[in-house]
Design a protein around this motif. Structure first.
Motif, PDB file in Angstrom:
ATOM      1  N   TRP A   1       0.859  -1.177   0.000  1.00 34.18           N
ATOM      2  CA  TRP A   1       0.000   0.000   0.000  1.00 34.18           C
ATOM      3  C   TRP A   1       0.899   1.231   0.000  1.00 34.18           C
ATOM      4  CZ3 TRP A   1      -0.951   4.278   3.012  1.00 34.18           C
ATOM      5  CH2 TRP A   1      -2.201   4.887   2.888  1.00 34.18           C
ATOM      6  N   GLY A   2       0.487   2.296  -0.624  1.00 35.94           N
ATOM      7  CA  GLY A   2       1.322   3.499  -0.690  1.00 35.94           C
ATOM      8  C   GLY A   2       2.319   3.351  -1.825  1.00 35.94           C
ATOM      9  N   VAL A   3       3.506   2.877  -1.510  1.00 33.43           N
ATOM     10  CA  VAL A   3       4.513   2.548  -2.523  1.00 33.43           C
ATOM     11  C   VAL A   3       4.239   1.104  -2.926  1.00 33.43           C
ATOM     12  CG1 VAL A   3       6.973   2.283  -3.000  1.00 33.43           C
ATOM     13  CG2 VAL A   3       6.190   4.143  -1.521  1.00 33.43           C
ATOM     14  N   THR A   4       3.692   0.910  -4.116  1.00 34.75           N
ATOM     15  CA  THR A   4       3.236  -0.430  -4.505  1.00 34.75           C
ATOM     16  C   THR A   4       4.304  -1.273  -5.187  1.00 34.75           C
ATOM     17  OG1 THR A   4       2.340   0.462  -6.566  1.00 34.75           O
ATOM     18  CG2 THR A   4       0.832   0.315  -4.680  1.00 34.75           C
TER      19      THR A   4
ATOM     20  N   ARG B   1      -7.641   1.371   5.418  1.00 31.60           N
ATOM     21  CA  ARG B   1      -6.735   0.271   5.102  1.00 31.60           C
ATOM     22  C   ARG B   1      -7.356  -1.087   5.411  1.00 31.60           C
ATOM     23  NH1 ARG B   1      -1.050   2.760   7.454  1.00 31.60           N
ATOM     24  NH2 ARG B   1      -0.815   4.331   5.820  1.00 31.60           N
ATOM     25  N   ALA B   2      -7.844  -1.734   4.370  1.00 32.02           N
ATOM     26  CA  ALA B   2      -8.422  -3.068   4.544  1.00 32.02           C
ATOM     27  C   ALA B   2      -7.377  -4.040   5.091  1.00 32.02           C
ATOM     28  CB  ALA B   2      -8.981  -3.576   3.218  1.00 32.02           C
TER      29      ALA B   2
ATOM     30  N   GLY C   1     -16.422   5.059  13.645  1.00 28.88           N
ATOM     31  CA  GLY C   1     -17.515   4.099  13.718  1.00 28.88           C
ATOM     32  C   GLY C   1     -17.035   2.670  13.829  1.00 28.88           C
ATOM     33  N   ALA C   2     -17.958   1.749  13.609  1.00 29.74           N
ATOM     34  CA  ALA C   2     -17.677   0.322  13.736  1.00 29.74           C
ATOM     35  C   ALA C   2     -16.737  -0.125  12.615  1.00 29.74           C
ATOM     36  CB  ALA C   2     -18.961  -0.483  13.681  1.00 29.74           C
ATOM     37  N   ALA C   3     -15.639  -0.768  12.995  1.00 31.72           N
ATOM     38  CA  ALA C   3     -14.658  -1.227  12.007  1.00 31.72           C
ATOM     39  C   ALA C   3     -15.294  -2.178  10.997  1.00 31.72           C
ATOM     40  CB  ALA C   3     -13.482  -1.893  12.713  1.00 31.72           C
ATOM     41  N   ALA C   4     -16.213  -3.028  11.444  1.00 35.69           N
ATOM     42  CA  ALA C   4     -16.866  -3.974  10.532  1.00 35.69           C
ATOM     43  C   ALA C   4     -17.680  -3.241   9.475  1.00 35.69           C
ATOM     44  CB  ALA C   4     -17.748  -4.947  11.314  1.00 35.69           C
ATOM     45  N   ASP C   5     -18.362  -2.179   9.867  1.00 31.05           N
ATOM     46  CA  ASP C   5     -19.145  -1.399   8.902  1.00 31.05           C
ATOM     47  C   ASP C   5     -18.236  -0.708   7.890  1.00 31.05           C
ATOM     48  OD1 ASP C   5     -21.421  -2.182  10.267  1.00 31.05           O
ATOM     49  OD2 ASP C   5     -21.650  -0.252  11.324  1.00 31.05           O
ATOM     50  N   ILE C   6     -17.124  -0.207   8.359  1.00 27.35           N
ATOM     51  CA  ILE C   6     -16.173   0.472   7.471  1.00 27.35           C
ATOM     52  C   ILE C   6     -15.589  -0.524   6.479  1.00 27.35           C
ATOM     53  CG2 ILE C   6     -13.955   1.695   7.396  1.00 27.35           C
ATOM     54  CD1 ILE C   6     -14.843   2.694  10.305  1.00 27.35           C
ATOM     55  N   LEU C   7     -15.178  -1.700   6.966  1.00 32.23           N
ATOM     56  CA  LEU C   7     -14.592  -2.710   6.090  1.00 32.23           C
ATOM     57  C   LEU C   7     -15.597  -3.200   5.056  1.00 32.23           C
ATOM     58  CD1 LEU C   7     -12.168  -4.476   5.312  1.00 32.23           C
ATOM     59  CD2 LEU C   7     -12.999  -6.157   6.980  1.00 32.23           C
TER      60      LEU C   7
ATOM     61  N   SER D   1      -9.655  -7.029  -2.277  1.00 30.28           N
ATOM     62  CA  SER D   1      -8.985  -7.902  -3.246  1.00 30.28           C
ATOM     63  C   SER D   1      -7.495  -7.969  -2.952  1.00 30.28           C
ATOM     64  CB  SER D   1      -9.230  -7.403  -4.678  1.00 30.28           C
ATOM     65  OG  SER D   1      -8.738  -6.100  -4.840  1.00 30.28           O
ATOM     66  N   GLY D   2      -6.964  -9.168  -3.113  1.00 27.17           N
ATOM     67  CA  GLY D   2      -5.550  -9.409  -2.892  1.00 27.17           C
ATOM     68  C   GLY D   2      -5.185  -9.742  -1.457  1.00 27.17           C
ATOM     69  N   ILE D   3      -6.127  -9.631  -0.532  1.00 32.50           N
ATOM     70  CA  ILE D   3      -5.855  -9.975   0.866  1.00 32.50           C
ATOM     71  C   ILE D   3      -6.206 -11.439   1.061  1.00 32.50           C
ATOM     72  CG2 ILE D   3      -6.470  -9.548   3.286  1.00 32.50           C
ATOM     73  CD1 ILE D   3      -7.090  -6.650   2.461  1.00 32.50           C
ATOM     74  N   GLU D   4      -5.188 -12.255   1.370  1.00 32.14           N
ATOM     75  CA  GLU D   4      -5.374 -13.696   1.487  1.00 32.14           C
ATOM     76  C   GLU D   4      -4.859 -14.210   2.820  1.00 32.14           C
ATOM     77  OE1 GLU D   4      -3.062 -15.322  -1.684  1.00 32.14           O
ATOM     78  OE2 GLU D   4      -4.293 -14.402  -3.255  1.00 32.14           O
ATOM     79  N   ALA D   5      -5.698 -14.972   3.530  1.00 36.89           N
ATOM     80  CA  ALA D   5      -5.244 -15.597   4.768  1.00 36.89           C
ATOM     81  C   ALA D   5      -4.189 -16.641   4.432  1.00 36.89           C
ATOM     82  CB  ALA D   5      -6.417 -16.262   5.484  1.00 36.89           C
ATOM     83  N   ILE D   6      -3.164 -16.702   5.258  1.00 35.52           N
ATOM     84  CA  ILE D   6      -2.110 -17.700   5.072  1.00 35.52           C
ATOM     85  C   ILE D   6      -2.501 -18.924   5.890  1.00 35.52           C
ATOM     86  CG2 ILE D   6       0.312 -18.224   5.505  1.00 35.52           C
ATOM     87  CD1 ILE D   6       0.886 -15.252   5.166  1.00 35.52           C
ATOM     88  N   PRO D   7      -2.568 -20.082   5.239  1.00 32.50           N
ATOM     89  CA  PRO D   7      -2.998 -21.283   5.967  1.00 32.50           C
ATOM     90  C   PRO D   7      -2.037 -21.682   7.077  1.00 32.50           C
ATOM     91  CG  PRO D   7      -2.573 -21.789   3.641  1.00 32.50           C
ATOM     92  CD  PRO D   7      -2.269 -20.344   3.858  1.00 32.50           C
TER      93      PRO D   7
END
Length: 172
Positions: free
Chosen positions: A55-58, A134-135, A154-160, A166-172
């Motif tokens: 993010w920022g400098v990609t 920042r997601a 406000g509520a972080a869940a509402d903002i998210l 896209s591109g955010i992946e949980a690492i197993p």
């Protein structure tokens, strides 16, 4: 009249962890261990790890991000100094002029939330001034604090809910 010493109030702190140089997963894991080992920490929870686009400098490697939530009696500035010490101990070197602000890093520990405090101190703004944009920070935060509120926003869940993840992946 009380004869006991007054204790500082306990506060729920939320810290973002991130890295994209070296073995970023190991570094974030080591930082989490260092945080969990701090004196006076209780109610410790750590999110899953996520691979996230820079993010920022990609034009740099993807980041590994996580979030930790815990109760502490450390004042906000003392907690910030502890975070900076952990960063340094794990290899973080900051450019004195700040030119590396959004560049690659071995470790970044950000104080995202400190209870419901709204602070603007030299070197520390809480809630983190970019948290609501920042997601990559909100996704792991909501893993460990689904009820998180960003003071003044406000509520972080509402903002998210309205953000691109896209591109955010949980690492197993």
């Amino acid at each position: 009249m009380s004869t006991g010493s007054a204790q500082a109030p306990r506060v729920r702190a939320c810290v973002g962890l991130g890295a994209n140089l070296g073995d970023a997963v190991a570094t974030v894991r080591d930082a989490a261990r260092a945080l969990a080992a701090l004196p006076g920490i209780s109610g410790w929870a750590l999110s899953r790890f996520y691979r996230t686009p820079a993010w920022g400098v990609t034009d740099q490697p993807d980041f590994i991000n996580a979030a930790a939530v815990f109760e502490t009696d450390l004042p906000a500035m003392a907690l910030l100094q502890t975070l900076l010490s952990i960063e340094t101990a794990l290899g973080r070197r900051r450019a004195p002029d700040g030119r590396d602000r959004w560049g690659p890093r071995t470790l970044d520990l950000d104080l995202l939330l400190y209870g419901d405090a709204r602070l603007a101190l030299p070197g520390l703004i809480v809630p983190h001034p970019h948290l609501h944009t920042r997601a990559f920070a909100l996704v792991p935060l909501l893993d460990v604090a689904p009820d998180a509120q960003i003071p003044g926003v406000g509520a972080a869940a509402d903002i998210l809910a309205g953000m691109d993840r896209s591109g955010i992946e949980a690492i197993p």
